[in-house]
Design an enzyme around this catalytic site. Structure first.
Site, PDB file in Angstrom:
ATOM      1  N   ASN A  93       0.832  -1.226   0.000  1.00  0.00           N
ATOM      2  CA  ASN A  93       0.000   0.000   0.000  1.00  0.00           C
ATOM      3  C   ASN A  93       0.858   1.265   0.000  1.00  0.00           C
ATOM      4  O   ASN A  93       0.771   2.118   0.864  1.00  0.00           O
ATOM      5  CB  ASN A  93      -1.011   0.003   1.154  1.00  0.00           C
ATOM      6  N   HIS A 178      -5.796  -9.480   4.495  1.00  0.00           N
ATOM      7  CA  HIS A 178      -6.215  -8.503   5.515  1.00  0.00           C
ATOM      8  C   HIS A 178      -7.721  -8.673   5.592  1.00  0.00           C
ATOM      9  O   HIS A 178      -8.446  -8.275   4.691  1.00  0.00           O
ATOM     10  CB  HIS A 178      -5.818  -7.089   5.062  1.00  0.00           C
ATOM     11  N   ASP A 305       3.669  -5.593  11.753  1.00  0.00           N
ATOM     12  CA  ASP A 305       2.765  -4.658  11.054  1.00  0.00           C
ATOM     13  C   ASP A 305       3.294  -3.222  11.228  1.00  0.00           C
ATOM     14  O   ASP A 305       2.525  -2.281  11.437  1.00  0.00           O
ATOM     15  CB  ASP A 305       1.319  -4.776  11.550  1.00  0.00           C
ATOM     16  N   PHE A 323      -4.376   4.843  11.282  1.00  0.00           N
ATOM     17  CA  PHE A 323      -4.226   3.554  11.971  1.00  0.00           C
ATOM     18  C   PHE A 323      -2.768   3.112  11.913  1.00  0.00           C
ATOM     19  O   PHE A 323      -2.154   3.176  10.841  1.00  0.00           O
ATOM     20  CB  PHE A 323      -5.040   2.470  11.260  1.00  0.00           C
TER      21      PHE A 323
END
Ligand code: DOR
Length: 428
Positions: A93, A178, A305, A323
């Site tokens: 991403n 995910h 992560d 986030f």
């Protein structure tokens, strides 16, 4: 180079004992109780330390290209080396999204330029992670993609996910899911239940994850594609994975330190935005179930992560904060302090979840502490004192959910291809 007198632990070769390890070029030349240093050989005193196969973090976000102000590949690999990792897998991403062979090659080459932790890109499943059309999977495999994911989002359409899994299964790679049904999670920012009620914020329900875990396990059954469930966060998701494994389906999963060691109860009226993560911190029962699942082998690996964000993206109202928490530099100290030192997880299991399983899931060549293997090694000082302050981080971003903690144990040295890139806790 001779690594002398470390406690060598590698369940792959059944070793747990004080050994000398001789490294010649990029390979391990000899592992035995006493190796004489050849002439001119650098000798590293490893007494009191633990030597293991190089650690792998199979779920990190370097923001390069597109958001280099949060982390670029050069700063990301510095953080990874500081954290004790010889290899990382980067999520796609970025901007543009990593959805072509060229984009994969860019990351591998930039990583190689840095000469520290190796970068293994994970390619996007769908173009632009838009969930609408298949990305250039074959092209990305040719350039070195180690897995495929639309991480940051769930693939919303079951039909699209089926197409992705059918296609990826031809290339001997796993789909890394995910799991998030956005029709359920919508504007959620904390776990739905006590936390959302107490804090007066929109809830992100457990079912928002579990429904996609169920769906993707069924799609795994249908397509035969290896499925790896990313950042599992609820007890029920874990039960679903356990049941799938018991049926013999090719399903694996990972957990983050923040879902193991923090819960929704840690989010108080100080609204610490570093505790805003996706999926959200869950209940104490969930965290306890995840720890048990890690210890009993149901959870395959631990990932950070690592999600770097700039100060202004966190220093704002909880609802609009991004986030994510950084994690590359705290995973190992947290695991050592809260699980290994307390005897909940053995050293052998630590090696499995941080070195052996991720390589298997990403189809990377195995690394073992034995003659002939690549000299990719992590040396751990179990007594090292770590205080998690902003200054501790090599990462460009300081948004750690664990700021302020005092931890015991950290990587002191990292050897990659026979070269020492972390030396006594300092990145070279
Ligand atoms: O907390 C998260 N941050 N979870 C994700 O899935 C994405 C990540 C990010 O990219 O910031």
């Amino acid at each position: 180079m001779l690594l002398k007198g470390a406690r060598v632990i590698d369940p792959q070769v059944g070793i747990d004992g004080v050994m000398d390890v001789l490294v010649d070029g990029g390979l391990i030349a000899e592992v035995s109780e006493a190796v004489d240093a050849p002439e001119g050989c650098e000798v590293v005193d490893c007494a009191g330390k633990v030597l293991v196969p190089g650690l792998v973090d199979m779920h990190v976000h370097f923001r390069d290209p597109g958001f280099e102000y949060k982390e670029d590949i050069a700063s990301g690999v510095r953080a990874a080396t500081h954290g004790g990792f010889t290899d990382v897998a980067t999520m796609p991403n970025t901007d543009p999204v990593t959805d072509t062979g060229t984009a994969v090659r860019y990351q591998i080459d930039r990583g190689a330029d840095a000469g520290l932790t190796r970068v293994h890109p994970i390619g996007a499943l769908t173009r632009g992670e838009d969930g609408e059309s298949l990305a250039e999977i074959g092209d990305m495999v040719m350039e070195g993609a180690c897995g495929f994911s639309d991480d940051g989002h769930g693939v919303q359409s079951a039909g699209m996910m089926r197409t992705c899994m059918e296609y990826v299964s031809q290339f001997d790679r796993a789909v890394i899911a995910h799991c998030e049904d956005e029709s359920l999670t919508a504007n959620g920012v904390v776990n739905e239940g006590r936390a959302s009620t107490r804090l007066g914020m929109f809830g992100w329900p457990a079912l928002g994850e579990e429904l996609e875990v169920m769906r993707d396990i069924e799609l795994c059954r249908l397509t035969g594609c290896p499925l790896h469930v990313a950042h599992i966060s609820t007890a029920r998701s874990l039960d679903l994975v356990r049941a799938a494994k018991a049926e013999g389906l090719p399903v694996t999963c990972e957990v983050t330190p923040h879902h193991l060691f923090l819960t929704e109860e840690n989010i108080t009226d100080s609204y610490n935005t570093n505790l805003k993560v996706n999926p959200p911190l869950r209940t104490r029962d969930d965290a306890e179930a995840l720890v048990a699942g890690l210890a009993d082998g149901s959870i395959d690996c631990v990932v950070s992560d690592h999600a770097p964000h700039a100060a202004h993206e966190k220093d704002c109202e909880f609802e609009i904060a991004y986030f994510g928490t950084v994690g590359l530099e705290t995973t190992l100290p947290l695991m050592l302090t809260y699980l290994v030192d307390r005897g909940t997880v053995t050293w052998q299991r630590l090696v499995e979840v941080l070195a052996v399983a991720p390589r298997r899931i990403l189809r990377l060549a195995p690394v073992a502490v034995e003659a002939g293997s690549a000299a990719d090694l992590t040396l751990i000082d179990p007594e090292a004192a770590v205080t998690v302050t902003p200054e501790y981080f090599e990462s460009k971003s300081k948004n750690s959910a664990f700021l302020g903690l005092h931890l015991k144990g950290a990587a002191s040295d990292v050897v990659i291809g026979g070269k020492r890139v972390l030396e006594a806790g300092l990145v070279r």
